[in-house]
Motif scaffolding. Structure first.
Motif, PDB file in Angstrom:
ATOM      1  N   ASP A 155      21.358 -32.137 -28.639  1.00 31.77           N
ATOM      2  CA  ASP A 155      21.807 -33.524 -28.661  1.00 31.77           C
ATOM      3  C   ASP A 155      21.258 -34.175 -27.395  1.00 31.77           C
ATOM      4  O   ASP A 155      21.812 -34.006 -26.305  1.00 31.77           O
ATOM      5  N   LEU A 156      20.166 -34.917 -27.532  1.00 30.34           N
ATOM      6  CA  LEU A 156      19.505 -35.486 -26.357  1.00 30.34           C
ATOM      7  C   LEU A 156      20.356 -36.540 -25.658  1.00 30.34           C
ATOM      8  O   LEU A 156      20.082 -36.889 -24.500  1.00 30.34           O
ATOM      9  N   ASP A 157      21.366 -37.027 -26.320  1.00 31.53           N
ATOM     10  CA  ASP A 157      22.248 -38.014 -25.694  1.00 31.53           C
ATOM     11  C   ASP A 157      23.256 -37.365 -24.756  1.00 31.53           C
ATOM     12  O   ASP A 157      23.863 -38.042 -23.924  1.00 31.53           O
ATOM     13  N   ASN A 158      23.452 -36.062 -24.903  1.00 36.79           N
ATOM     14  CA  ASN A 158      24.420 -35.333 -24.088  1.00 36.79           C
ATOM     15  C   ASN A 158      23.660 -34.549 -23.017  1.00 36.79           C
ATOM     16  O   ASN A 158      23.203 -33.440 -23.251  1.00 36.79           O
ATOM     17  N   LEU A 159      23.527 -35.127 -21.832  1.00 33.41           N
ATOM     18  CA  LEU A 159      22.687 -34.536 -20.789  1.00 33.41           C
ATOM     19  C   LEU A 159      23.207 -33.188 -20.315  1.00 33.41           C
ATOM     20  O   LEU A 159      22.418 -32.259 -20.116  1.00 33.41           O
ATOM     21  N   GLU A 160      24.503 -33.058 -20.122  1.00 34.53           N
ATOM     22  CA  GLU A 160      25.043 -31.793 -19.635  1.00 34.53           C
ATOM     23  C   GLU A 160      24.837 -30.678 -20.654  1.00 34.53           C
ATOM     24  O   GLU A 160      24.519 -29.540 -20.297  1.00 34.53           O
ATOM     25  N   ASP A 161      25.014 -31.009 -21.933  1.00 33.59           N
ATOM     26  CA  ASP A 161      24.774 -30.028 -22.987  1.00 33.59           C
ATOM     27  C   ASP A 161      23.294 -29.656 -23.027  1.00 33.59           C
ATOM     28  O   ASP A 161      22.939 -28.490 -23.218  1.00 33.59           O
ATOM     29  N   LEU A 162      22.422 -30.649 -22.835  1.00 38.10           N
ATOM     30  CA  LEU A 162      20.981 -30.404 -22.828  1.00 38.10           C
ATOM     31  C   LEU A 162      20.615 -29.455 -21.686  1.00 38.10           C
ATOM     32  O   LEU A 162      19.837 -28.511 -21.888  1.00 38.10           O
ATOM     33  N   LYS A 163      21.159 -29.687 -20.502  1.00 42.75           N
ATOM     34  CA  LYS A 163      20.873 -28.822 -19.358  1.00 42.75           C
ATOM     35  C   LYS A 163      21.284 -27.385 -19.651  1.00 42.75           C
ATOM     36  O   LYS A 163      20.529 -26.437 -19.379  1.00 42.75           O
ATOM     37  N   GLU A 164      22.466 -27.223 -20.202  1.00 44.26           N
ATOM     38  CA  GLU A 164      22.966 -25.882 -20.506  1.00 44.26           C
ATOM     39  C   GLU A 164      22.052 -25.160 -21.489  1.00 44.26           C
ATOM     40  O   GLU A 164      21.715 -23.984 -21.306  1.00 44.26           O
ATOM     41  N   ASP A 201      10.339 -37.626 -23.352  1.00 46.57           N
ATOM     42  CA  ASP A 201      10.350 -39.078 -23.187  1.00 46.57           C
ATOM     43  C   ASP A 201      11.041 -39.769 -24.354  1.00 46.57           C
ATOM     44  O   ASP A 201      10.803 -39.433 -25.526  1.00 46.57           O
ATOM     45  N   ARG A 202      11.889 -40.718 -24.006  1.00 49.87           N
ATOM     46  CA  ARG A 202      12.522 -41.572 -24.997  1.00 49.87           C
ATOM     47  C   ARG A 202      12.287 -43.018 -24.575  1.00 49.87           C
ATOM     48  O   ARG A 202      11.865 -43.290 -23.454  1.00 49.87           O
ATOM     49  N   GLU A 203      12.558 -43.923 -25.476  1.00 52.00           N
ATOM     50  CA  GLU A 203      12.354 -45.328 -25.165  1.00 52.00           C
ATOM     51  C   GLU A 203      13.168 -45.755 -23.954  1.00 52.00           C
ATOM     52  O   GLU A 203      12.718 -46.536 -23.112  1.00 52.00           O
ATOM     53  N   GLU A 204      14.366 -45.210 -23.854  1.00 51.51           N
ATOM     54  CA  GLU A 204      15.288 -45.653 -22.804  1.00 51.51           C
ATOM     55  C   GLU A 204      15.213 -44.845 -21.519  1.00 51.51           C
ATOM     56  O   GLU A 204      15.729 -45.269 -20.480  1.00 51.51           O
ATOM     57  N   ASP A 205      14.577 -43.645 -21.552  1.00 51.29           N
ATOM     58  CA  ASP A 205      14.519 -42.840 -20.340  1.00 51.29           C
ATOM     59  C   ASP A 205      13.483 -41.728 -20.473  1.00 51.29           C
ATOM     60  O   ASP A 205      12.899 -41.522 -21.531  1.00 51.29           O
ATOM     61  N   THR A 248      13.007 -37.484 -19.214  1.00 54.33           N
ATOM     62  CA  THR A 248      13.684 -36.312 -18.650  1.00 54.33           C
ATOM     63  C   THR A 248      12.648 -35.303 -18.181  1.00 54.33           C
ATOM     64  O   THR A 248      11.842 -34.815 -18.971  1.00 54.33           O
ATOM     65  N   ILE A 249      12.647 -35.023 -16.880  1.00 58.60           N
ATOM     66  CA  ILE A 249      11.806 -33.964 -16.328  1.00 58.60           C
ATOM     67  C   ILE A 249      12.474 -32.626 -16.623  1.00 58.60           C
ATOM     68  O   ILE A 249      13.665 -32.448 -16.398  1.00 58.60           O
ATOM     69  N   VAL A 250      11.683 -31.690 -17.131  1.00 65.01           N
ATOM     70  CA  VAL A 250      12.156 -30.323 -17.367  1.00 65.01           C
ATOM     71  C   VAL A 250      11.163 -29.387 -16.671  1.00 65.01           C
ATOM     72  O   VAL A 250      10.026 -29.262 -17.096  1.00 65.01           O
TER      73      VAL A 250
END
Length: 233
Positions: free
Chosen positions: A59-68, A145-149, A151-153
């Protein structure tokens, strides 16, 4: 790439290596390992070995979940790297790098989960004030990359952090930002002390990079070489 195509590629590579002079064989193999074709062939050939591959939903909208979940993916990918087997396996906390290969495997995995990522490759040549030797310094990571932001990984960033400071840090650097000022603000929390690393994330034209090179013993001998792979290949 299916199993048949994977076998064709592996046969072709093996033939090329066997027909090459012995002194060149290792370099040909190492160069092949950094290619998308090699990674995809390896991925297909090791299907059965990948039974433990994490089947994650993102879920790319959930940053903490994405990090995990990105850290779970990293743990799996590190276990597929064999170069450091004699040292007990790939361990980013020991400073192990292979940024190009790890990044490519990350991108391929994310594609299987329906996520498109870009490979970011930045490198430049530097010369120290007390030597005529010129060294190429570079790094590879990925972005989502998304339209709104954006994310560096970065799954190999720990190599740039002092060994005693690595403990307790996540194995993957994940920074989501909206613009350069936002990235600059968040990057202050990343314990990277080596100023030579800053251009990998901000570029040689950034204020931070200019300040570092102005007061350091390094001289930039070339313009920044930046590769942004739109297809993640």
């Amino acid at each position: 790439m299916d199993e048949f195509e994977s076998q064709l590629y592996r046969n072709k590579l093996a033939s090329e290596i066997n027909l090459s002079p012995k002194g060149l064989r290792k370099s040909i193999l190492e160069q092949a390992k950094s290619s998308e074709e090699y990674i995809r062939a390896w991925w297909e050939h090791n299907k059965q070995k990948r039974e433990q591959e994490p089947k994650l939903e993102f879920d790319l909208d959930n940053l903490e979940d994405l990090k995990e979940k990105l850290n779970l993916v990293a743990k799996y990918i590190y276990n597929t790297i064999t170069v450091y087997d004699e040292e007990g396996g790939y361990n980013p906390y020991k400073g192990h790098n292979l940024c190009g290969e790890v990044t490519k495997r990350f991108i391929v995995y994310l594609e299987t989960r329906g996520i498109q990522a870009k490979k970011i490759h930045r490198a430049y040549k530097i010369k120290t004030s007390n030597s005529d030797d010129i060294n190429v310094f570079g790094h590879v990571y990925l972005t989502i990359d998304r339209e709104e932001d954006r994310t560096i990984v970065d799954p190999t960033y720990l190599q740039w952090i002092d060994e005693e400071a690595r403990g307790g840090l996540p194995s993957v650097l994940v920074i989501r930002y909206k613009d350069e000022e936002d990235l600059r603000r968040q990057f202050t929390n990343v314990p990277i002390k080596n100023g030579l690393v800053i251009p990998f994330y901000f570029g040689l034209d950034s204020q931070e990079a200019k300040e570092f090179f102005k007061d350091s013993r390094y001289t930039v001998e070339s313009e920044e070489i930046a590769e942004v792979d739109e297809k993640g290949s």
